[in-house]
Scaffold this active site. Sequence first.
Site, short mmCIF file in Angstrom:
data_model
loop_
_atom_site.label_atom_id
_atom_site.label_comp_id
_atom_site.label_asym_id
_atom_site.label_seq_id
_atom_site.Cartn_x
_atom_site.Cartn_y
_atom_site.Cartn_z
N SER A 1 23.85 50.60 38.64
CA SER A 1 25.17 51.13 38.97
C SER A 1 25.95 51.65 37.76
CB SER A 1 25.95 50.04 39.71
OG SER A 1 27.16 50.55 40.16
N HIS A 2 27.07 50.99 37.46
CA HIS A 2 27.96 51.46 36.40
C HIS A 2 27.58 50.86 35.05
CE1 HIS A 2 29.16 47.71 38.16
NE2 HIS A 2 29.80 47.41 37.04
N ASP B 1 30.20 56.89 39.24
CA ASP B 1 29.38 56.00 38.41
C ASP B 1 27.92 56.44 38.42
OD1 ASP B 1 28.70 55.25 40.99
OD2 ASP B 1 28.56 53.12 40.51
N ASP C 1 25.16 55.61 39.95
CA ASP C 1 24.41 55.85 41.18
C ASP C 1 25.25 56.54 42.27
OD1 ASP C 1 25.88 53.46 41.40
OD2 ASP C 1 24.59 52.71 42.99
N ASP D 1 28.08 55.81 43.89
CA ASP D 1 28.82 55.20 44.99
C ASP D 1 30.27 54.90 44.63
OD1 ASP D 1 28.13 53.14 43.32
OD2 ASP D 1 27.16 51.90 44.84
N ARG D 2 30.59 54.83 43.34
CA ARG D 2 31.99 54.57 42.94
C ARG D 2 32.72 55.88 42.64
NH1 ARG D 2 32.59 49.18 39.36
NH2 ARG D 2 31.10 47.89 40.49
N LYS E 1 29.28 52.41 49.87
CA LYS E 1 30.46 53.16 49.44
C LYS E 1 29.97 54.51 48.94
CE LYS E 1 30.68 50.58 45.05
NZ LYS E 1 29.69 49.51 45.23
C1 G16 Z 1 28.83 46.20 43.54
C2 G16 Z 1 29.06 46.16 45.01
C3 G16 Z 1 30.52 46.33 45.32
C4 G16 Z 1 31.33 45.27 44.59
C5 G16 Z 1 31.00 45.30 43.12
C6 G16 Z 1 31.63 44.11 42.48
O1 G16 Z 1 29.19 47.47 43.07
O2 G16 Z 1 28.34 47.21 45.63
O3 G16 Z 1 30.71 46.25 46.68
O4 G16 Z 1 32.69 45.47 44.73
O5 G16 Z 1 29.61 45.21 42.93
O6 G16 Z 1 31.28 44.05 41.17
P1 G16 Z 1 31.57 42.73 40.34
O7 G16 Z 1 30.81 41.62 40.99
O8 G16 Z 1 31.08 43.10 38.98
O9 G16 Z 1 33.05 42.53 40.38
P2 G16 Z 1 28.15 48.41 42.30
O10 G16 Z 1 28.82 49.74 42.24
O11 G16 Z 1 28.00 47.76 40.95
O12 G16 Z 1 26.90 48.37 43.09
#
Ligand code: G16
Length: 573
Positions: A130-131, A301, A303, A305-306, A402
Amino acid sequence: ILKYIEWITYILSTVLVLTVPTAPYPDQRPGSSGLRKKVYVFQSRRHYLHNFIQSIFSSIDLRDRQGSTMVVGGDGRFFNQTAIEVIVQMAAANGVGRLIIGQHGIMSTPAVSCVIRKYKAIGGIILTASHNPGGPDGDFGIKFNTANGGPAQEAVTNKIFQISRTIEEFAICPALRVNLASLGKQMFDLENKFKPFTVEIVDSVESYANLLRNIFDFAALKELLSGENHIKIRLDGMHGVVGPYVRRIFCEELGSPANSAISCVPMEDFGGQHPDPNLTYAADLVDAMRDGQYDFGAAFDGDGDRNMILGKHGFFVTPSDSVAVIADNIFCIPYFQQTGVRGFARSMPTSAALDKVAKATKIELYETPTGWKYFGNLMDAGRLSLCGEESFGTGGDHIREKDGIWAVLAWLSILATRRQSVEDIVKDHWLKYGRNYFTRYDYEDVDLDVACEMMEDLEILMVDKSFVGQRFAVGDKIYQVEKADNFEYTDPIHSTISRNQGLRIIFSDGSRIIYRLSGTGSGGATVRIYIDSYEKEHIFQDTQVMLGPLATISLKISQLHNRTGRSGPSVIT
Ligand code: G16
């Protein structure tokens, strides 16, 4: 003789299936969204990747797996290609009948969700952290999504984890080679199998773009972006997976000039940056917006989704406000005119701005734990249409992830309808509903033991009966604790209970302080403090000034700085 030659040719061209002994690792528990580790962990620990992939396949009932279709995509980060080659070899050996893979192994997380649903696949594997930063010294990650297109539920990820702890062997076809560059089908004969194993390489953008064409009014958006009175936009792909999506949808199709797509060439290391769309890591976009030459800006981000939404001069829309504004203007999006609105949802730490819209419109509001997977059940049950999280996630029930590009198109649809600036739309919203000031402090790379101990001590303090009713004063501001708990959630559809989802202190005026450990890191701990406070009158003040007293109280209660030796957060949103 001919028969004999035919048989020899068949044996030589069939792919061997091997069973390879392995030993388990204790640390393959998926976090908020998949397994995330440093790249070197995958590279240096023998069969680390194979073990986890086998655990995913073994978690699926053999009858469902055999001959099934699965989807594979990734955000293009370092190790993406290597992992896909292994996944293909293991999918074949585990009885999967068909793999649909994005060209070059690249496909955004929302697009994978879309493709799983379109092809009625039993699930998909997404290679992304992800990010989190990428490159040889960065992170790698693996997510498993199920047949609804959404992240696997806890029951499934727990099963994967259990299998990974006792795994003894995995199945693989080591000689199977796939060409990820050419679109179309590739078929392989496997020994002992009657049906060939098929790999289908698909255009990474097309199915997803098609879905969006049926959700939004592309003609109106084209007019907004390239018509006579067009607005100027700047979209920052942060060298993640969205680059090709941004160029195809916004530039080629909606007519935005090529220079509105910034950092849109996917890179294995995201250009050495954090592909994290927030005010700290997307500071270049904020700076570029400051002088007012762009009306609208967004960043995504790794991938895809953000999303982060900015107005002219870099006016920042908090993700919590973003979903509330979209909710209040939901019929600017043609899709919702057709489907109607079934419900709204937000994760617990997300500000309560959405609640106000839900209340005014008499639409059901759900408060779930952090993690997109909690929204999926509600959507599958037809109870949820729009949801969002403070962590820069926004989306609808068109898929089960998302969706960064969807969020930008949603905002542009509002701009196209209302013909107002982003700032005016948000300020109108505050005038109508009042404002939920929101901030999040992130303390990254904290020692894991220190962070866990702090959370444990905090919980002990908070559950003590004397805590409720306590008053905290900073300057002339006094806050009295009304409720304190460790958030738990009972899924309204299948009644499963998720415990330990964040420590909440709720004050008598409705303000909240929430402490939570991130579930997306790859090592150490990230402590997050979320602060949310509602104001009906003073709505145009500076967020940090308004929330300063609560921030001081949050640090005082947790003793975070003393415990970690930090003097301030790594990131403030
Ligand atoms: C993932 C989930 C999101 C969630 C986030 C929380 O995001 O897909 O639904 O809000 O983790 O991150 P943390 O646990 O670090 O607060 P992503 O975009 O990293 O896949």
